[in-house]
Design an enzyme around this catalytic site. Structure first.
Site, PDB file in Angstrom:
ATOM      1  N   TYR A 196       0.639  -1.236  -0.022  1.00  0.00           N
ATOM      2  CA  TYR A 196       0.017   0.136   0.054  1.00  0.00           C
ATOM      3  C   TYR A 196       0.662   1.191   0.163  1.00  0.00           C
ATOM      4  CZ  TYR A 196      -3.708  -3.076   1.416  1.00  0.00           C
ATOM      5  OH  TYR A 196      -4.561  -4.133   1.373  1.00  0.00           O
ATOM      6  N   LYS A 216       4.225 -15.223   2.572  1.00  0.00           N
ATOM      7  CA  LYS A 216       4.104 -15.947   1.441  1.00  0.00           C
ATOM      8  C   LYS A 216       5.680 -16.199   0.923  1.00  0.00           C
ATOM      9  CE  LYS A 216       1.574 -17.665  -2.036  1.00  0.00           C
ATOM     10  NZ  LYS A 216       0.830 -19.063  -1.894  1.00  0.00           N
ATOM     11  N   ASP A 234      -2.441 -18.144   2.078  1.00  0.00           N
ATOM     12  CA  ASP A 234      -3.476 -18.739   1.341  1.00  0.00           C
ATOM     13  C   ASP A 234      -3.909 -19.973   2.235  1.00  0.00           C
ATOM     14  OD1 ASP A 234      -1.030 -19.875   0.860  1.00  0.00           O
ATOM     15  OD2 ASP A 234      -1.536 -20.609  -1.118  1.00  0.00           O
ATOM     16  N   ASP A 280      -4.946  -7.019   6.169  1.00  0.00           N
ATOM     17  CA  ASP A 280      -6.157  -6.217   5.756  1.00  0.00           C
ATOM     18  C   ASP A 280      -7.021  -7.220   5.405  1.00  0.00           C
ATOM     19  OD1 ASP A 280      -7.962  -4.360   4.892  1.00  0.00           O
ATOM     20  OD2 ASP A 280      -6.775  -3.649   3.145  1.00  0.00           O
ATOM     21  N   ASP A 333     -10.435  -8.849   8.039  1.00  0.00           N
ATOM     22  CA  ASP A 333     -11.830  -8.595   7.506  1.00  0.00           C
ATOM     23  C   ASP A 333     -12.411 -10.041   7.423  1.00  0.00           C
ATOM     24  OD1 ASP A 333     -11.734  -5.867   7.471  1.00  0.00           O
ATOM     25  OD2 ASP A 333     -12.822  -5.865   5.592  1.00  0.00           O
TER      26      ASP A 333
END
Ligand code: NAD
Length: 354
Positions: free
Chosen positions: A140, A185, A217, A241, A245
């Site tokens: 970001y 990852k 994942d 992020d 959620d």
């Protein structure tokens, strides 16, 4: 005395912040502590009063405080304003100004809200986890570029940026169940390999904390099929992020999710939800996200663990007794408004709840 800048903001913000203040008043009586609260105009209210969403007066108030307790900002009446005058821009400016690099989102499953959660209840019993998300680095904030039909975003982290977040995760895990899941990852991303190296290095200082590395994942899958295995999760910005959620669905309503963002000297505490204009002024908003954000403030800024737990326990008891705002009500609930929910929780705050 801990100084707190209180920024109620817009929509349901003032109602839920008032609710948190009712609970704080009782906490102060029971635990003999005192916080100095000062209110500032912020968001749409800031724009209406001073012509800008983050007025100088409010900036000064924040700078003189050790913590910020924020309601929420935004509303359709300000949507047509230029971006820098919109309430949400104040939020971004505040987060940036405070250098908040560590976002903490607790996710707890309340048995009494089983009907509100899509998961099977037996998969969720006892789930009470914390997600530590790095907040100022990664994709970001990395270099970005666009060339006609090509675009890129860069994930870049320094050792120090990773280490400060990782250290907070370990310190908390060490005080809880001593289980830490680090999500990355590392099979494909170099930044994740650095992340994993830092985690393994810091782990040497915490021999009693059991560390597990998961690829993001698989972590998403595990959060759905076996969330009970998690206690403290640490991860970088974008993965955090998305995963926070996903995990939020366990809470049963947006009105149940508190958050803390920690960084430098001044920390920010706010519910995860927005200003809910559809509920504003109706005494219907669920104040629990704000009340639990107050509990995080007591824990992380005031270092009053017992008081923080008392607020959390009181909330759990009131929910367990069947009291519910509309968003979390089921057929056997006693439906209460924002103010009554706050009063019930405040009455239940006690030293002897444990
Ligand atoms: P929202 O979170 O305000 O509302 C989404 C849905 O959840 C609505 O149906 C609302 O009624 C419900 N809800 C939210 N909080 C609740 C609570 N405490 N109790 C019961 N129900 C609750 O998101 P939105 O509708 O997308 O955005 C509304 C405004 O809030 C927009 O202006 C947006 O920009 C702003 N916003 C602000 C923040 C923030 O201040 N941190 C975050 C997200 C959105």
């Amino acid at each position: 005395m801990v100084k707190v800048a209180v920024l109620p903001g817009d929509g349901v913000g003032p109602e839920i912040i008032q609710a948190a203040k009712v609970v704080l008043k009782k906490v102060e009586q029971v635990f003999g502590i005192e916080l100095q609260l000062k209110e500032g105009a912020f968001g749409g209210v800031g724009y209406e009063t001073y012509g800008v969403p983050f007025p100088e007066e409010t900036k000064k108030l924040v700078e003189e405080s050790q913590a910020v307790l924020l309601g929420a900002v935004g509303g359709t009446q300000w949507d047509a304003l230029p971006r820098h005058l919109r309430p949400e821009s104040a939020l971004l400016a505040l987060r940036k100004e405070l250098g908040l690099y560590c976002n903490i989102r607790p996710v707890k499953y309340y048995e009494v809200l089983a009907e509100k959660v899509a998961w099977k209840s037996e998969l969720l019993t006892g789930v009470d986890l914390l997600i530590f998300r790095e907040l100022t680095g990664g994709a970001y904030f990395g270099t970005k570029g666009r060339k006609e039909k090509e675009a890129f975003d860069t994930i870049q982290y320094s050792w120090e940026e990773v280490e400060r977040l990782v250290r907070r995760g370990f310190a908390t895990a060490n005080k809880r169940k001593r289980i830490l899941h680090s999500i990355d990852k590392a099979n494909v991303l170099e930044s994740s390999r650095l992340w994993r190296e830092v985690v393994n290095q810091v782990a040497l200082e915490y021999p009693y904390v059991k560390v597990e590395h998961l690829y993001v994942d698989n972590a998403a899958l595990q959060l759905v099929v076996n969330p009970q295995q998690f206690d403290v999760i640490i991860t970088e910005n974008m993965f955090g992020d998305i995963l926070s959620d996903l995990a939020a669905a366990i809470g049963g309503s947006l009105g149940m999710l508190p958050s803390a963002s920690l960084g430098g000297e001044i920390n920010l505490y706010e519910p995860a939800h927005g200003s809910a204009p559809d509920l504003a002024g109706q005494n219907k908003a669920n104040p629990i996200a704000a009340i639990l954000s107050l509990a995080l403030l007591l824990r992380f800024t005031c270092r009053k663990e017992e008081a923080a737990q008392a607020v959390e326990k009181a909330t759990e008891e009131i929910l367990g007794a069947g009291c519910a705002t509309e968003d979390i009500a089921s057929k056997n609930s006693r439906v209460v408004g924002t103010r009554e929910m706050a009063e019930l929780i405040a009455q239940r705050v006690d030293r002897n709840l444990f």
